[in-house]
Scaffold this motif. Structure first.
Motif, PDB file in Angstrom:
ATOM      1  N   ASN A 159    -111.586   3.991  87.540  1.00 30.26           N
ATOM      2  CA  ASN A 159    -110.668   4.866  86.835  1.00 30.26           C
ATOM      3  C   ASN A 159    -111.185   5.630  85.792  1.00 30.26           C
ATOM      4  O   ASN A 159    -111.783   5.092  84.849  1.00 30.26           O
ATOM      5  N   TYR A 202    -110.265   6.250  82.670  1.00 30.13           N
ATOM      6  CA  TYR A 202    -109.425   6.013  81.413  1.00 30.13           C
ATOM      7  C   TYR A 202    -110.679   5.975  80.140  1.00 30.13           C
ATOM      8  O   TYR A 202    -111.530   5.300  80.199  1.00 30.13           O
ATOM      9  N   THR A 233    -111.697  -0.906  88.857  1.00 29.61           N
ATOM     10  CA  THR A 233    -111.692  -0.029  90.015  1.00 29.61           C
ATOM     11  C   THR A 233    -110.601  -0.267  90.801  1.00 29.61           C
ATOM     12  O   THR A 233    -110.185  -1.422  91.265  1.00 29.61           O
ATOM     13  N   GLU A 234    -109.825   0.871  91.079  1.00 30.69           N
ATOM     14  CA  GLU A 234    -108.647   0.611  91.858  1.00 30.69           C
ATOM     15  C   GLU A 234    -108.236   1.647  92.920  1.00 30.69           C
ATOM     16  O   GLU A 234    -109.042   2.676  92.928  1.00 30.69           O
ATOM     17  N   GLU A 292    -106.941  11.062  91.428  1.00 26.09           N
ATOM     18  CA  GLU A 292    -107.170  11.782  90.204  1.00 26.09           C
ATOM     19  C   GLU A 292    -106.998  13.143  90.491  1.00 26.09           C
ATOM     20  O   GLU A 292    -108.012  13.817  91.369  1.00 26.09           O
ATOM     21  N   ALA A 314    -102.839   5.132  90.311  1.00 28.66           N
ATOM     22  CA  ALA A 314    -103.477   4.039  91.202  1.00 28.66           C
ATOM     23  C   ALA A 314    -102.768   2.717  91.522  1.00 28.66           C
ATOM     24  O   ALA A 314    -101.651   2.883  90.993  1.00 28.66           O
ATOM     25  N   LEU A 343    -102.611   7.205  84.948  1.00 24.77           N
ATOM     26  CA  LEU A 343    -103.600   7.513  84.132  1.00 24.77           C
ATOM     27  C   LEU A 343    -103.184   9.106  83.725  1.00 24.77           C
ATOM     28  O   LEU A 343    -102.805   9.861  84.548  1.00 24.77           O
ATOM     29  N   TYR A 367    -103.729   4.631  79.847  1.00 24.30           N
ATOM     30  CA  TYR A 367    -103.610   3.849  81.200  1.00 24.30           C
ATOM     31  C   TYR A 367    -102.324   3.195  80.923  1.00 24.30           C
ATOM     32  O   TYR A 367    -102.277   2.126  79.858  1.00 24.30           O
TER      33      TYR A 367
END
Length: 422
Positions: free
Chosen positions: A155, A157, A186-187, A191, A207, A229, A251
């Motif tokens: 992600n 962020y 990691t999800e 994005e 996510a 995010l 986040y």
């Protein structure tokens, strides 16, 4: 004999394939894994295309450290003995596939890591910079500024994760260790990016808030929650010598079964076995890092300035994060980090620098803790694909429970790291 011939044919095919791939290894809208894309953050966005059919880029990385660290604490909880020697070599395998004009897939597999000597997939995603696969020229004007990423992926962020070591991929990190509070997860999610030629960057993402994917219901009667995010930034190369970038990131989770924002890196810390109890029965693979372990709800904000003038650069991190487990009081943690790097020599292939990193947090026990780290480093790009690094690190702990593992604790010493990435 037949077996030997078969193996020889396979080897020739691999070498031939590698040679052919090496002729066209630079992809559109792609961050190169070597020295050329130091200080690149999000993958670049251009409207130019070199698409001439499906293209597969096979890459990878390998990194090895020599560690000479000492550690100590108050002595009430004896520490395991550590000495000087080599750590386990780590390795990554990357597959990047151009599937259509403006559509690319990325997949990273960790071949070996501190926590997992066996291979496992980190994650992957689709990156869409054009919608011509729907129909030629579809939303062409919009897509000149828009990028879409979807997958089980790292992600976006903050900006610090673009400079961190990702297992064996250590080219972008001027130091050996990552930040004390290492924001990385990691999800499954997506994005959407908007960027224009004035330097404006806007990103929105969502996510599922889960590191370990599962359809099983939690103790609270659901299969998970969601994380939101956002990033807003400005990134401008004013002259050949001067660049300025400033971003702010968010986040936020309403509820997740367990937040892994500061504990999702399963490859492990670079500082092996530091401050590990003598009685420990397994390796604390996140040694040297700090996880506030909020539980089910997290709100994190990160601000990152980056300034580069000729060979001198500054990268900063301010992070404020808060959260709580269901039924528990909200706690907070704040992180500050500043690093100054000076790059010199032909093509800036040498560098020296320092980083100062502080975390102030509130433990679930109510203790107010402080962790401070100083890193002094130097590096040499022998080629654009080979990097040698040296680092002196000193980390101290204050405010932790009397008699505990981190009571009056510290570790310090020398790290050497050799990295290859292609």
């Amino acid at each position: 004999m037949i077996s030997f011939i078969k193996k020889s044919i396979v080897l020739v095919a691999i070498l031939l394939g590698t040679t052919l791939l090496a002729q066209t290894r630079d992809l559109d809208n792609y961050r190169l894994p070597d020295q050329r894309d130091i200080n690149v953050f999000e993958a670049p966005k251009t409207s130019e295309t070199t698409f001439d059919g499906v293209k597969v880029r096979i890459g990878g990385a390998s990194t090895l450290q020599y560690q000479a660290l000492d550690h100590e604490n108050s002595g009430d909880t004896p520490l395991a003995g550590i000495g000087a020697n080599f750590n386990l070599a780590t390795a990554n395998l990357d597959l990047d596939v151009v599937l259509a004009d403006g559509v690319r897939m990325h997949l990273r597999t960790y071949l070996s890591s501190r926590h997992h000597p066996e291979p496992y997939v980190k994650g992957g995603y689709f990156q869409i910079d054009k919608l011509d696969f729907i129909s030629e020229g579809f939303l062409e004007d919009l897509m000149k500024n828009v990028t879409i990423k979807v997958g089980h992926m790292e992600n976006n962020y903050g900006d610090a994760h673009f400079r961190r070591s990702d297992n064996a991929q250590t080219m972008y990190n001027p130091f050996v260790g990552n930040l004390i509070m290492d924001a990385f997860t990691t999800e499954v999610g997506g994005e959407v990016y908007y960027r224009n030629d004035k330097g404006i960057l806007v990103m929105l993402g969502i996510a599922n808030g889960k590191l370990n994917q599962s359809t099983e219901k939690s103790a609270y009667g659901n299969t998970g929650g969601a994380s939101f995010l956002a990033k807003l930034g400005y990134d401008k190369q004013f002259t050949d010598d001067f660049r300025f970038r400033l971003t702010g990131s968010l986040y936020n989770t309403g509820y997740v079964p367990n937040s892994y924002l500061y504990a999702a890196d399963r490859t492990g810390s670079r500082y092996y076995h530091v401050l590990q109890a003598e009685s420990a029965t397994s390796d604390n693979f996140r040694s040297g890092r700090y996880n506030p372990a909020f539980g089910n709800k997290v709100t994190a904000i990160m601000i990152n300035p980056f300034v580069k003038y000729k060979g001198l650069e500054f990268f900063g991190t301010y992070e404020n994060t808060s959260g709580n487990a269901v039924g528990a009081e909200k706690r907070t943690a704040t992180q500050y980090a500043g690093e100054v790097i000076y790059r010199f020599g032909k093509n800036e292939n040498f560098f020296i620098g320092g980083r100062y990193n502080v975390v102030d947090g509130e433990e679930a026990s109510g203790d107010d803790i402080t962790i401070k780290r100083t890193q002094l480093g130097a590096g040499w790009f022998m080629t654009k694909n080979i990097l040698m690094k040296a680092e002196y690190v000193n980390q101290t702990y204050d405010g932790f429970a009397t008699g505990g593992l981190y009571d009056d604790a510290k570790f310090n010493g020398l790290m050497l790291e050799a990295a290859i990435s292609f």
